[in-house]
Motif scaffolding. Structure first.
Motif, PDB file in Angstrom:
ATOM      1  N   ALA A 141       0.830  -1.205   0.000  1.00  0.00           N
ATOM      2  CA  ALA A 141       0.000   0.000   0.000  1.00  0.00           C
ATOM      3  C   ALA A 141       0.866   1.257   0.000  1.00  0.00           C
ATOM      4  O   ALA A 141       0.565   2.220  -0.719  1.00  0.00           O
ATOM      5  N   ASP A 142       1.927   1.253   0.769  1.00  0.00           N
ATOM      6  CA  ASP A 142       2.816   2.415   0.812  1.00  0.00           C
ATOM      7  C   ASP A 142       3.521   2.614  -0.529  1.00  0.00           C
ATOM      8  O   ASP A 142       3.614   3.731  -1.038  1.00  0.00           O
ATOM      9  N   LEU A 143       4.006   1.535  -1.110  1.00  0.00           N
ATOM     10  CA  LEU A 143       4.666   1.627  -2.410  1.00  0.00           C
ATOM     11  C   LEU A 143       3.665   2.032  -3.494  1.00  0.00           C
ATOM     12  O   LEU A 143       3.982   2.836  -4.380  1.00  0.00           O
ATOM     13  N   ARG A 144       2.457   1.493  -3.429  1.00  0.00           N
ATOM     14  CA  ARG A 144       1.394   1.840  -4.379  1.00  0.00           C
ATOM     15  C   ARG A 144       1.110   3.341  -4.320  1.00  0.00           C
ATOM     16  O   ARG A 144       0.981   4.007  -5.344  1.00  0.00           O
ATOM     17  N   GLU A 145       1.035   3.871  -3.120  1.00  0.00           N
ATOM     18  CA  GLU A 145       0.784   5.298  -2.942  1.00  0.00           C
ATOM     19  C   GLU A 145       1.904   6.127  -3.571  1.00  0.00           C
ATOM     20  O   GLU A 145       1.652   7.145  -4.223  1.00  0.00           O
ATOM     21  N   GLU A 146       3.145   5.685  -3.400  1.00  0.00           N
ATOM     22  CA  GLU A 146       4.281   6.402  -3.982  1.00  0.00           C
ATOM     23  C   GLU A 146       4.240   6.345  -5.507  1.00  0.00           C
ATOM     24  O   GLU A 146       4.593   7.314  -6.180  1.00  0.00           O
ATOM     25  N   ILE A 147       3.803   5.214  -6.056  1.00  0.00           N
ATOM     26  CA  ILE A 147       3.708   5.076  -7.511  1.00  0.00           C
ATOM     27  C   ILE A 147       2.586   5.966  -8.045  1.00  0.00           C
ATOM     28  O   ILE A 147       2.781   6.728  -8.993  1.00  0.00           O
ATOM     29  N   LEU A 148       1.417   5.887  -7.425  1.00  0.00           N
ATOM     30  CA  LEU A 148       0.270   6.638  -7.917  1.00  0.00           C
ATOM     31  C   LEU A 148       0.439   8.143  -7.732  1.00  0.00           C
ATOM     32  O   LEU A 148      -0.098   8.934  -8.510  1.00  0.00           O
ATOM     33  N   SER A 149       1.192   8.560  -6.736  1.00  0.00           N
ATOM     34  CA  SER A 149       1.423   9.991  -6.506  1.00  0.00           C
ATOM     35  C   SER A 149       2.510  10.541  -7.431  1.00  0.00           C
ATOM     36  O   SER A 149       2.667  11.742  -7.545  1.00  0.00           O
ATOM     37  N   GLY A 150       3.265   9.641  -8.068  1.00  0.00           N
ATOM     38  CA  GLY A 150       4.349  10.074  -8.945  1.00  0.00           C
ATOM     39  C   GLY A 150       5.690  10.184  -8.240  1.00  0.00           C
ATOM     40  O   GLY A 150       6.699  10.498  -8.869  1.00  0.00           O
ATOM     41  N   GLU A 151       5.695   9.926  -6.938  1.00  0.00           N
ATOM     42  CA  GLU A 151       6.966   9.953  -6.204  1.00  0.00           C
ATOM     43  C   GLU A 151       7.932   8.921  -6.778  1.00  0.00           C
ATOM     44  O   GLU A 151       9.132   9.157  -6.877  1.00  0.00           O
ATOM     45  N   LEU A 152       7.397   7.767  -7.154  1.00  0.00           N
ATOM     46  CA  LEU A 152       8.155   6.762  -7.907  1.00  0.00           C
ATOM     47  C   LEU A 152       7.613   6.844  -9.337  1.00  0.00           C
ATOM     48  O   LEU A 152       6.516   6.349  -9.626  1.00  0.00           O
ATOM     49  N   ALA A 153       8.342   7.495 -10.216  1.00  0.00           N
ATOM     50  CA  ALA A 153       7.875   7.753 -11.575  1.00  0.00           C
ATOM     51  C   ALA A 153       7.930   6.499 -12.441  1.00  0.00           C
ATOM     52  O   ALA A 153       8.691   5.559 -12.165  1.00  0.00           O
ATOM     53  N   ALA A 154       7.129   6.501 -13.504  1.00  0.00           N
ATOM     54  CA  ALA A 154       7.116   5.389 -14.452  1.00  0.00           C
ATOM     55  C   ALA A 154       8.517   5.181 -15.013  1.00  0.00           C
ATOM     56  O   ALA A 154       9.219   6.136 -15.345  1.00  0.00           O
ATOM     57  N   GLY A 155       8.923   3.926 -15.071  1.00  0.00           N
ATOM     58  CA  GLY A 155      10.234   3.577 -15.603  1.00  0.00           C
ATOM     59  C   GLY A 155      11.354   3.564 -14.582  1.00  0.00           C
ATOM     60  O   GLY A 155      12.439   3.074 -14.873  1.00  0.00           O
ATOM     61  N   THR A 156      11.104   4.080 -13.373  1.00  0.00           N
ATOM     62  CA  THR A 156      12.151   4.073 -12.356  1.00  0.00           C
ATOM     63  C   THR A 156      12.156   2.744 -11.611  1.00  0.00           C
ATOM     64  O   THR A 156      11.147   2.046 -11.548  1.00  0.00           O
ATOM     65  N   ARG A 157      13.292   2.437 -11.038  1.00  0.00           N
ATOM     66  CA  ARG A 157      13.422   1.193 -10.277  1.00  0.00           C
ATOM     67  C   ARG A 157      12.793   1.349  -8.902  1.00  0.00           C
ATOM     68  O   ARG A 157      12.908   2.402  -8.274  1.00  0.00           O
ATOM     69  N   LEU A 158      12.173   0.278  -8.451  1.00  0.00           N
ATOM     70  CA  LEU A 158      11.736   0.248  -7.059  1.00  0.00           C
ATOM     71  C   LEU A 158      12.992   0.127  -6.202  1.00  0.00           C
ATOM     72  O   LEU A 158      14.022  -0.379  -6.672  1.00  0.00           O
ATOM     73  N   PRO A 159      12.931   0.557  -4.956  1.00  0.00           N
ATOM     74  CA  PRO A 159      14.089   0.340  -4.081  1.00  0.00           C
ATOM     75  C   PRO A 159      14.412  -1.159  -4.018  1.00  0.00           C
ATOM     76  O   PRO A 159      13.533  -2.004  -4.180  1.00  0.00           O
ATOM     77  N   SER A 160      15.667  -1.467  -3.783  1.00  0.00           N
ATOM     78  CA  SER A 160      16.092  -2.868  -3.720  1.00  0.00           C
ATOM     79  C   SER A 160      15.443  -3.577  -2.527  1.00  0.00           C
ATOM     80  O   SER A 160      14.955  -2.926  -1.597  1.00  0.00           O
TER      81      SER A 160
END
Length: 103
Positions: free
Chosen positions: A22-41
Motif C-alpha cells: 500500500a505504501d509503495l502503491r501510494e508512492e507510484i500513484l502519486s508520482g513519487e516513484l515515476a514510471a520507468g524508475t526502479r523500485l528500491p532494492s
C-alpha cells in the motif's frame, strides 16, 4: 509505512506485506516513484520496513499482479510505464452470420 489510525488507536489489521504494498502503491500513484524508475532494492525495503525478504517479495508481487510494477528474475523491478488500453469491442463479440447484424 502506513501508520495506525489515530481515531481508533488500533493497529492496521492488514498483513505487513499488504501495508508495504500500500505504501509503495501510494508512492507510484502519486508520482513519487515515476514510471520507468526502479523500485528500491529488497535490502533497502527490508531496512525501511523492518521486514523479511519473503515479506518484501510478497509486497512486490502484489504490485506486479496489479500491473503497477514489472520485473523478471535477476533484473530490477521497475514502475510500469503508463499505457492507455485500447478496447476493440468487435474482437470480443461472436461474429454475426453473413449478412446479419451484431446482436
Amino acid at each position: 509505512m502506513t501508520l495506525p489510525s489515530h481515531e481508533s488507536g488500533a493497529l492496521d489489521p492488514r498483513p505487513l506485506h499488504a501495508r508495504i504494498a500500500a505504501d509503495l502503491r501510494e508512492e507510484i500513484l502519486s508520482g513519487e516513484l515515476a514510471a520507468g524508475t526502479r523500485l528500491p532494492s529488497t535490502a533497502q525495503l527490508k531496512d525501511r520496513f523492518d521486514a523479511s525478504n519473503a515479506t518484501i517479495q510478497k509486497a512486490v508481487h502484489l504490485l506486479k499482479d496489479e500491473g503497477l510494477a514489472v520485473g523478471r528474475a535477476g533484473a530490477a523491478v521497475t514502475v510500469r510505464e503508463a499505457r492507455q488500453r485500447t478496447v476493440h469491442p468487435a474482437r470480443s463479440l461472436t461474429p454475426a452470420a453473413t449478412g446479419e447484424e451484431y446482436p
